[in-house]
Design a protein around this motif. Sequence first.
Motif, PDB file in Angstrom:
ATOM      1  N   GLU A 183     -17.373   9.290  87.343  1.00  0.00           N
ATOM      2  CA  GLU A 183     -16.077   9.742  87.845  1.00  0.00           C
ATOM      3  C   GLU A 183     -16.070  11.256  88.056  1.00  0.00           C
ATOM      4  O   GLU A 183     -15.489  11.752  89.022  1.00  0.00           O
ATOM      5  N   LEU A 184     -16.728  11.976  87.177  1.00  0.00           N
ATOM      6  CA  LEU A 184     -16.811  13.430  87.334  1.00  0.00           C
ATOM      7  C   LEU A 184     -17.513  13.783  88.639  1.00  0.00           C
ATOM      8  O   LEU A 184     -17.059  14.638  89.402  1.00  0.00           O
ATOM      9  N   GLN A 185     -18.621  13.120  88.900  1.00  0.00           N
ATOM     10  CA  GLN A 185     -19.377  13.403  90.119  1.00  0.00           C
ATOM     11  C   GLN A 185     -18.575  13.061  91.366  1.00  0.00           C
ATOM     12  O   GLN A 185     -18.710  13.720  92.400  1.00  0.00           O
ATOM     13  N   SER A 186     -17.719  12.052  91.267  1.00  0.00           N
ATOM     14  CA  SER A 186     -16.920  11.649  92.433  1.00  0.00           C
ATOM     15  C   SER A 186     -15.896  12.721  92.810  1.00  0.00           C
ATOM     16  O   SER A 186     -15.393  12.743  93.938  1.00  0.00           O
ATOM     17  N   MET A 187     -15.564  13.608  91.876  1.00  0.00           N
ATOM     18  CA  MET A 187     -14.599  14.678  92.153  1.00  0.00           C
ATOM     19  C   MET A 187     -15.224  15.850  92.901  1.00  0.00           C
ATOM     20  O   MET A 187     -14.512  16.663  93.499  1.00  0.00           O
TER      21      MET A 187
END
Length: 232
Positions: A183-187
Amino acid sequence: MCGRYSLSKSKIELEERYQAEMLADFKPRYNIAPTQLVPVITSESPKGFSFFYWGITPDFGQNKPVSQKLINAKAETIHEKISFKSSFQKRRCLIPADGFFEWKKLGKKTKIPYRFTLRNEETFSFAGIWEEYETVSGESQHTFLILTTKPNELVEEVHDRMPVILSREQEKKWLDSYTSETELQSMLQPFPVELMVSYTVSPLVNSVQNDSPGILRRTSPMDQFGNYTLFG
Protein backbone atom coordinates in the motif's frame (compact mmCIF):
# COMPACT_ATOMS: atom_id res chain seq x y z
CA MET A 1 14.86 15.85 -8.17
CA CYS A 2 13.46 18.29 -5.65
CA GLY A 3 16.07 20.74 -4.40
CA ARG A 4 14.07 23.74 -3.23
CA TYR A 5 10.57 24.33 -1.84
CA SER A 6 8.43 26.82 0.09
CA LEU A 7 6.30 26.79 3.23
CA SER A 8 4.84 30.28 3.35
CA LYS A 9 1.91 29.53 5.65
CA SER A 10 1.68 30.99 9.16
CA LYS A 11 2.10 29.11 12.44
CA ILE A 12 -1.66 29.16 13.01
CA GLU A 13 -2.46 27.90 9.51
CA LEU A 14 -0.03 24.99 9.86
CA GLU A 15 -1.30 24.04 13.31
CA GLU A 16 -4.86 23.95 12.00
CA ARG A 17 -3.91 22.03 8.88
CA TYR A 18 -1.99 19.27 10.69
CA GLN A 19 -3.60 19.46 14.13
CA ALA A 20 -0.11 19.68 15.58
CA GLU A 21 1.73 22.17 17.74
CA MET A 22 4.31 24.45 16.11
CA LEU A 23 7.21 26.28 17.71
CA ALA A 24 6.17 29.74 18.91
CA ASP A 25 8.90 31.49 16.90
CA PHE A 26 8.20 29.75 13.59
CA LYS A 27 8.36 32.04 10.58
CA PRO A 28 7.13 31.32 7.03
CA ARG A 29 9.82 30.10 4.63
CA TYR A 30 9.92 31.01 0.95
CA ASN A 31 13.08 29.32 -0.30
CA ILE A 32 13.89 26.20 1.71
CA ALA A 33 17.15 24.53 0.68
CA PRO A 34 19.07 21.35 1.59
CA THR A 35 20.96 21.26 4.93
CA GLN A 36 18.45 23.65 6.54
CA LEU A 37 16.42 22.87 9.66
CA VAL A 38 12.73 22.64 8.72
CA PRO A 39 9.45 21.24 10.12
CA VAL A 40 8.27 17.68 9.52
CA ILE A 41 5.60 15.43 11.02
CA THR A 42 6.60 11.94 12.15
CA SER A 43 4.58 8.97 13.36
CA GLU A 44 6.49 9.11 16.63
CA SER A 45 5.27 12.65 17.31
CA PRO A 46 2.18 13.36 15.15
CA LYS A 47 0.80 16.02 17.50
CA GLY A 48 3.81 18.29 17.20
CA PHE A 49 6.12 19.51 14.45
CA SER A 50 9.66 18.15 14.66
CA PHE A 51 12.54 20.09 13.13
CA PHE A 52 14.95 17.98 11.09
CA TYR A 53 17.82 18.79 8.73
CA TRP A 54 17.17 18.25 5.03
CA GLY A 55 19.75 15.79 3.73
CA ILE A 56 20.72 12.27 4.79
CA THR A 57 24.30 11.05 4.82
CA PRO A 58 24.42 7.39 3.73
CA ASP A 59 25.40 4.86 6.39
CA PHE A 60 28.51 4.04 4.44
CA GLY A 61 29.75 7.62 4.46
CA GLN A 62 28.72 9.48 7.60
CA ASN A 63 31.84 11.61 7.52
CA LYS A 64 31.14 12.98 4.06
CA PRO A 65 30.74 16.76 3.80
CA VAL A 66 27.29 18.37 3.68
CA SER A 67 27.62 18.92 -0.08
CA GLN A 68 27.56 15.17 -0.62
CA LYS A 69 24.43 14.51 1.40
CA LEU A 70 21.48 12.89 -0.33
CA ILE A 71 18.36 15.07 -0.44
CA ASN A 72 16.05 12.84 -2.52
CA ALA A 73 15.40 9.13 -2.96
CA LYS A 74 13.73 7.47 -5.93
CA ALA A 75 10.32 6.10 -4.96
CA GLU A 76 10.64 3.26 -7.46
CA THR A 77 13.57 1.67 -5.60
CA ILE A 78 13.15 2.98 -2.03
CA HIS A 79 12.10 -0.46 -0.73
CA GLU A 80 15.17 -2.12 -2.25
CA LYS A 81 18.05 0.21 -1.38
CA ILE A 82 19.98 -1.02 1.65
CA SER A 83 20.64 2.54 2.81
CA PHE A 84 16.92 3.47 2.76
CA LYS A 85 14.99 0.22 3.31
CA SER A 86 14.87 0.47 7.10
CA SER A 87 13.77 4.11 7.04
CA PHE A 88 11.05 3.32 4.50
CA GLN A 89 9.72 0.57 6.75
CA LYS A 90 10.02 2.31 10.13
CA ARG A 91 10.79 6.03 9.82
CA ARG A 92 8.43 7.82 7.45
CA CYS A 93 7.46 11.47 7.71
CA LEU A 94 5.33 14.20 6.16
CA ILE A 95 7.14 17.27 4.87
CA PRO A 96 4.74 20.27 4.80
CA ALA A 97 5.04 22.56 1.78
CA ASP A 98 2.96 24.89 -0.37
CA GLY A 99 5.11 24.86 -3.49
CA PHE A 100 8.35 23.60 -4.99
CA PHE A 101 10.81 24.94 -7.55
CA GLU A 102 12.43 23.44 -10.62
CA TRP A 103 14.59 24.93 -13.37
CA LYS A 104 13.88 24.50 -17.07
CA LYS A 105 17.00 24.22 -19.18
CA LEU A 106 17.01 26.21 -22.43
CA GLY A 107 20.51 25.50 -23.60
CA LYS A 108 23.85 24.99 -21.88
CA LYS A 109 23.82 28.27 -19.98
CA THR A 110 20.16 29.20 -19.70
CA LYS A 111 17.78 27.99 -16.99
CA ILE A 112 14.37 29.41 -16.07
CA PRO A 113 13.02 28.91 -12.50
CA TYR A 114 9.44 27.67 -12.12
CA ARG A 115 7.25 27.27 -9.07
CA PHE A 116 4.71 24.42 -8.82
CA THR A 117 1.73 24.61 -6.47
CA LEU A 118 -1.66 23.04 -5.98
CA ARG A 119 -4.40 24.76 -7.94
CA ASN A 120 -6.19 25.71 -4.71
CA GLU A 121 -2.91 26.99 -3.18
CA GLU A 122 -3.40 24.80 -0.12
CA THR A 123 -0.63 23.29 1.98
CA PHE A 124 0.34 19.75 0.99
CA SER A 125 2.78 17.07 2.16
CA PHE A 126 5.76 15.49 0.46
CA ALA A 127 6.37 11.84 1.30
CA GLY A 128 9.61 11.60 3.24
CA ILE A 129 11.79 9.31 5.30
CA TRP A 130 14.01 10.29 8.22
CA GLU A 131 17.08 9.06 9.99
CA GLU A 132 18.83 9.58 13.31
CA TYR A 133 22.57 9.25 13.67
CA GLU A 134 25.39 10.34 15.93
CA THR A 135 27.69 13.12 14.79
CA VAL A 136 31.48 13.08 15.22
CA SER A 137 31.03 15.12 18.40
CA GLY A 138 28.62 12.52 19.80
CA GLU A 139 25.44 14.54 19.33
CA SER A 140 22.22 13.00 18.01
CA GLN A 141 21.01 14.50 14.74
CA HIS A 142 17.79 13.97 12.78
CA THR A 143 17.71 14.30 9.02
CA PHE A 144 15.19 13.63 6.25
CA LEU A 145 14.90 13.34 2.51
CA ILE A 146 12.09 13.71 -0.02
CA LEU A 147 10.89 10.85 -2.19
CA THR A 148 10.63 11.55 -5.91
CA THR A 149 8.83 9.85 -8.77
CA LYS A 150 8.34 10.27 -12.50
CA PRO A 151 6.78 13.64 -13.39
CA ASN A 152 3.19 14.32 -14.37
CA GLU A 153 2.53 16.16 -17.64
CA LEU A 154 2.92 19.60 -16.04
CA VAL A 155 6.26 18.99 -14.32
CA GLU A 156 7.54 16.99 -17.28
CA GLU A 157 7.75 20.20 -19.30
CA VAL A 158 10.44 21.40 -16.90
CA HIS A 159 12.06 18.39 -15.21
CA ASP A 160 12.24 14.60 -15.44
CA ARG A 161 11.42 13.99 -11.74
CA MET A 162 8.94 15.40 -9.23
CA PRO A 163 8.47 15.02 -5.47
CA VAL A 164 5.85 12.56 -4.25
CA ILE A 165 2.87 14.60 -3.03
CA LEU A 166 0.43 12.76 -0.79
CA SER A 167 -3.30 13.36 -0.67
CA ARG A 168 -4.82 14.12 2.73
CA GLU A 169 -6.24 10.60 2.87
CA GLN A 170 -2.80 9.14 2.22
CA GLU A 171 -1.05 11.22 4.89
CA LYS A 172 -2.40 9.21 7.82
CA LYS A 173 -1.63 5.92 6.11
CA TRP A 174 1.91 7.09 5.32
CA LEU A 175 2.57 7.66 9.02
CA ASP A 176 0.75 4.51 10.17
CA SER A 177 3.25 1.78 11.14
CA TYR A 178 0.70 -0.89 10.20
CA THR A 179 0.33 0.19 6.56
CA SER A 180 1.60 -2.60 4.30
CA GLU A 181 4.59 -2.10 2.04
CA THR A 182 2.39 -2.78 -0.98
CA GLU A 183 0.00 0.00 0.00
CA LEU A 184 2.88 2.36 0.72
CA GLN A 185 4.36 1.77 -2.72
CA SER A 186 0.97 2.39 -4.33
CA MET A 187 1.03 5.95 -2.94
CA LEU A 188 4.31 6.81 -4.63
CA GLN A 189 2.79 8.07 -7.86
CA PRO A 190 2.81 11.39 -9.77
CA PHE A 191 0.27 13.83 -8.31
CA PRO A 192 -2.79 14.44 -10.56
CA VAL A 193 -1.85 17.09 -13.09
CA GLU A 194 -5.31 18.67 -13.09
CA LEU A 195 -4.83 19.67 -9.44
CA MET A 196 -1.59 21.56 -10.04
CA VAL A 197 -0.41 24.81 -11.66
CA SER A 198 3.01 26.29 -12.41
CA TYR A 199 4.47 29.69 -13.22
CA THR A 200 7.85 31.35 -13.69
CA VAL A 201 9.50 33.17 -10.79
CA SER A 202 12.42 35.53 -10.29
CA PRO A 203 15.99 34.17 -10.45
CA LEU A 204 16.28 35.45 -6.88
CA VAL A 205 15.28 31.90 -5.94
CA ASN A 206 18.66 30.71 -7.21
CA SER A 207 20.41 31.98 -4.08
CA VAL A 208 19.63 30.30 -0.76
CA GLN A 209 20.40 33.66 0.88
CA ASN A 210 17.13 35.00 -0.53
CA ASP A 211 14.14 33.99 1.57
CA SER A 212 11.44 36.62 1.12
CA PRO A 213 7.82 36.67 -0.15
CA GLY A 214 8.94 38.24 -3.42
CA ILE A 215 10.39 34.92 -4.51
CA LEU A 216 6.88 33.49 -4.85
CA ARG A 217 5.58 36.22 -7.17
CA ARG A 218 4.74 35.43 -10.76
CA THR A 219 7.47 36.92 -12.94
CA SER A 220 8.03 37.15 -16.66
CA PRO A 221 10.45 34.39 -17.73
CA MET A 222 14.03 35.34 -16.85
CA ASP A 223 17.20 33.29 -16.99
CA GLN A 224 19.52 32.79 -14.03
CA PHE A 225 21.24 36.09 -14.83
CA GLY A 226 18.03 38.11 -14.68
CA ASN A 227 17.73 38.53 -18.44
CA TYR A 228 14.21 38.35 -19.87
CA THR A 229 13.58 35.54 -22.33
CA LEU A 230 10.82 34.79 -24.81
CA PHE A 231 10.63 31.21 -23.62
CA GLY A 232 8.37 30.18 -20.74
